[in-house]
Design a protein around this motif. Sequence first.
Motif, PDB file in Angstrom:
ATOM      1  N   ASN A  47      43.654  47.970  39.939  1.00  0.00           N
ATOM      2  CA  ASN A  47      44.517  48.015  38.744  1.00  0.00           C
ATOM      3  C   ASN A  47      43.727  47.817  37.453  1.00  0.00           C
ATOM      4  OD1 ASN A  47      47.111  48.375  37.598  1.00  0.00           O
ATOM      5  ND2 ASN A  47      47.287  46.180  37.244  1.00  0.00           N
ATOM      6  N   CYS A  48      42.620  48.515  37.352  1.00  0.00           N
ATOM      7  CA  CYS A  48      41.752  48.413  36.170  1.00  0.00           C
ATOM      8  C   CYS A  48      41.561  49.774  35.502  1.00  0.00           C
ATOM      9  CB  CYS A  48      40.398  47.838  36.561  1.00  0.00           C
ATOM     10  SG  CYS A  48      40.450  46.092  37.019  1.00  0.00           S
ATOM     11  N   GLN A  49      42.515  50.665  35.673  1.00  0.00           N
ATOM     12  CA  GLN A  49      42.351  52.034  35.228  1.00  0.00           C
ATOM     13  C   GLN A  49      42.592  52.236  33.731  1.00  0.00           C
ATOM     14  OE1 GLN A  49      44.646  51.012  37.494  1.00  0.00           O
ATOM     15  NE2 GLN A  49      46.572  51.181  36.370  1.00  0.00           N
ATOM     16  N   ASP A  50      43.408  51.413  33.105  1.00  0.00           N
ATOM     17  CA  ASP A  50      43.730  51.567  31.681  1.00  0.00           C
ATOM     18  C   ASP A  50      42.769  50.743  30.834  1.00  0.00           C
ATOM     19  OD1 ASP A  50      46.280  53.247  31.654  1.00  0.00           O
ATOM     20  OD2 ASP A  50      46.827  51.649  33.051  1.00  0.00           O
ATOM     21  N   HIS A  51      42.177  51.361  29.844  1.00  0.00           N
ATOM     22  CA  HIS A  51      41.111  50.744  29.059  1.00  0.00           C
ATOM     23  C   HIS A  51      41.597  49.510  28.307  1.00  0.00           C
ATOM     24  CE1 HIS A  51      37.463  50.338  26.838  1.00  0.00           C
ATOM     25  NE2 HIS A  51      37.891  50.886  25.713  1.00  0.00           N
ATOM     26  N   ARG A  52      41.013  48.372  28.640  1.00  0.00           N
ATOM     27  CA  ARG A  52      41.290  47.098  27.970  1.00  0.00           C
ATOM     28  C   ARG A  52      42.792  46.827  27.840  1.00  0.00           C
ATOM     29  NH1 ARG A  52      36.561  48.103  23.426  1.00  0.00           N
ATOM     30  NH2 ARG A  52      34.831  47.726  24.839  1.00  0.00           N
ATOM     31  N   THR A  53      43.490  46.999  28.933  1.00  0.00           N
ATOM     32  CA  THR A  53      44.920  46.769  28.927  1.00  0.00           C
ATOM     33  C   THR A  53      45.242  45.308  28.629  1.00  0.00           C
ATOM     34  OG1 THR A  53      46.950  46.979  30.224  1.00  0.00           O
ATOM     35  CG2 THR A  53      44.953  46.365  31.417  1.00  0.00           C
ATOM     36  N   ILE A  54      46.367  45.084  27.962  1.00  0.00           N
ATOM     37  CA  ILE A  54      46.806  43.709  27.726  1.00  0.00           C
ATOM     38  C   ILE A  54      47.540  43.169  28.958  1.00  0.00           C
ATOM     39  CG2 ILE A  54      46.943  43.958  25.223  1.00  0.00           C
ATOM     40  CD1 ILE A  54      49.968  44.295  25.516  1.00  0.00           C
ATOM     41  N   ASN A  55      47.866  44.053  29.904  1.00  0.00           N
ATOM     42  CA  ASN A  55      48.558  43.660  31.129  1.00  0.00           C
ATOM     43  C   ASN A  55      47.574  43.525  32.288  1.00  0.00           C
ATOM     44  OD1 ASN A  55      50.925  43.667  29.762  1.00  0.00           O
ATOM     45  ND2 ASN A  55      51.756  45.519  30.675  1.00  0.00           N
ATOM     46  N   ARG A  56      46.518  42.769  32.062  1.00  0.00           N
ATOM     47  CA  ARG A  56      45.535  42.575  33.122  1.00  0.00           C
ATOM     48  C   ARG A  56      46.135  41.762  34.269  1.00  0.00           C
ATOM     49  NH1 ARG A  56      40.352  39.923  30.868  1.00  0.00           N
ATOM     50  NH2 ARG A  56      41.896  38.696  29.740  1.00  0.00           N
ATOM     51  N   THR A  57      45.694  42.070  35.480  1.00  0.00           N
ATOM     52  CA  THR A  57      46.151  41.347  36.662  1.00  0.00           C
ATOM     53  C   THR A  57      44.938  40.777  37.393  1.00  0.00           C
ATOM     54  OG1 THR A  57      46.080  43.392  37.968  1.00  0.00           O
ATOM     55  CG2 THR A  57      48.183  42.815  36.946  1.00  0.00           C
ATOM     56  N   LYS A  58      45.207  39.898  38.345  1.00  0.00           N
ATOM     57  CA  LYS A  58      44.125  39.358  39.164  1.00  0.00           C
ATOM     58  C   LYS A  58      43.708  40.416  40.183  1.00  0.00           C
ATOM     59  CE  LYS A  58      43.992  35.097  40.494  1.00  0.00           C
ATOM     60  NZ  LYS A  58      42.874  34.664  39.651  1.00  0.00           N
ATOM     61  N   LEU A  59      42.501  40.297  40.664  1.00  0.00           N
ATOM     62  CA  LEU A  59      42.038  41.198  41.705  1.00  0.00           C
ATOM     63  C   LEU A  59      42.845  40.968  42.979  1.00  0.00           C
ATOM     64  CD1 LEU A  59      38.167  40.812  41.238  1.00  0.00           C
ATOM     65  CD2 LEU A  59      39.537  42.839  40.672  1.00  0.00           C
ATOM     66  N   PRO A  60      43.032  42.002  43.789  1.00  0.00           N
ATOM     67  CA  PRO A  60      43.703  41.803  45.082  1.00  0.00           C
ATOM     68  C   PRO A  60      43.012  40.700  45.882  1.00  0.00           C
ATOM     69  CG  PRO A  60      43.431  44.143  44.629  1.00  0.00           C
ATOM     70  CD  PRO A  60      42.687  43.413  43.544  1.00  0.00           C
TER      71      PRO A  60
END
Length: 484
Positions: free
Chosen positions: A87-100
Amino acid sequence: MKKNLLILALVILSIALKAQERPNILWINGDDLGTELSCYGNPDVKTPNIDQLATEGVRFTKAYSNASVCSSSRSSMITGMYPTSINCQDHRTINRTKLPDDIHTIVEYFQSAGYFCTNASAKNWDKKGKEDYNFLDKVKYDGTDWKQRAKDQPFFAQVQISDPHRTFHHDTENPINPETVKSLPNCYPNHPLLKADWAWYLESVQHCDHYVGEILKRLEEQGLADNTIVIVFGDHGRPHLRDKQFLYEGGIKIPLIIRYPNKIKANQVDDQLVSLVDVAATSLNLAGITIPKQMHGQIFLGDKAQKRGYIYAFKQRTGDAPDNIRSISDGKYKLLWNRMPNMPWMQLSSYKKLQYPAFALYQQLATDGKLEAPYNQFMAPTRPKIELYDLEQDPMEMKNLADNKEYKSVKKKLFKILSENMKEFEKNMIPESAETINQAKISSAKYFKTGMEKKNLNEESSDLELLIYWENLLLKEKSKLLRP
């Protein structure tokens, strides 16, 4: 008792010897560094340090990033995973998530194996280097300089070089005359402004080479060169209009050079397909660390090396430009799947409009009816759903073969493999909400306004006004840009 102490001493000695024998791993990462190096055949640039490294190791001719923008690519390379799978496809997203739960950075694997892990800026070894990770998990490096490690402790180090990322820097020692450059890619018109911008980029590449030389000299002076595997690459392709932030060759093709004294034969040229995710897996393997089964990266050096059949690349939102492109290449043919075909190639990108002379030039030439074929293709209001290119016959990807009946079977095969693999590669992908995308657009608009003010322009300035600014800067006032 004495026997037990002797055994303990031998165990400690064995561990110490193993620590000394294990190789250090050094990544040297050039920000936006494409293959515009002398050792890759560029006739205009001077890159003696990287060239020398290539003669001492192996140079890969078909190495690719799997994303064409910093945060997605860097998130991918530090995990050995494709960006959509974490879930790291969008450049510098503000909706970052933890790694699986089952995914970890390779830093953790190195640390578990006793390695000292660092990340430094080439311009200041006391300063942490660029990370730009698109996930919430904090990567806990042990320091910024391998000198901080314990005696005989092996290290995994990253040194980040900010060149040749824009804004470019002139090289006063080896200036490049824009009027004589021969290497401007022919996917661009032979225009004085573009040649000047290209020459400026190449001078920034030369600055990158200078820092590579300093890093290698540091290894030599500290007696570490013989036991350090040096890996030089770019985080993605070159920062030009049709390159960075797209999945054409200029956006994802990268240099990759590896030196391992007395272990890897010198002065090799390797034409196998390599993805940047493979660098993570291969680095772990070279250190004797088991590769996690879920890792997408493959080993491409040594006894466990596997030949990669396909290169995959991913493009999503970058700044205020939403998009969705996937690509697959077998080295000869490349297929691009535009999943938002109604978006134009030249949709507003505040970053590119502010930083790229070509953005204003293309707009103005098109307005004046002077942007000739095939360059005017890039101004089309929509894109084809599928693009297919023969990279051997058409390396600049200007002739789309997707509707050519002769290539029907190639198109069908590549699309089937790409679409089927996306089911696995995208299983952890969470699409951004409309609100998040809108916030990205608001942030980009502020960035653009501030940047335009620094150019003594405003956000309402026309393409012609911006073009005049670039012409004055690059064609009439070059001396004012010389680096002190």
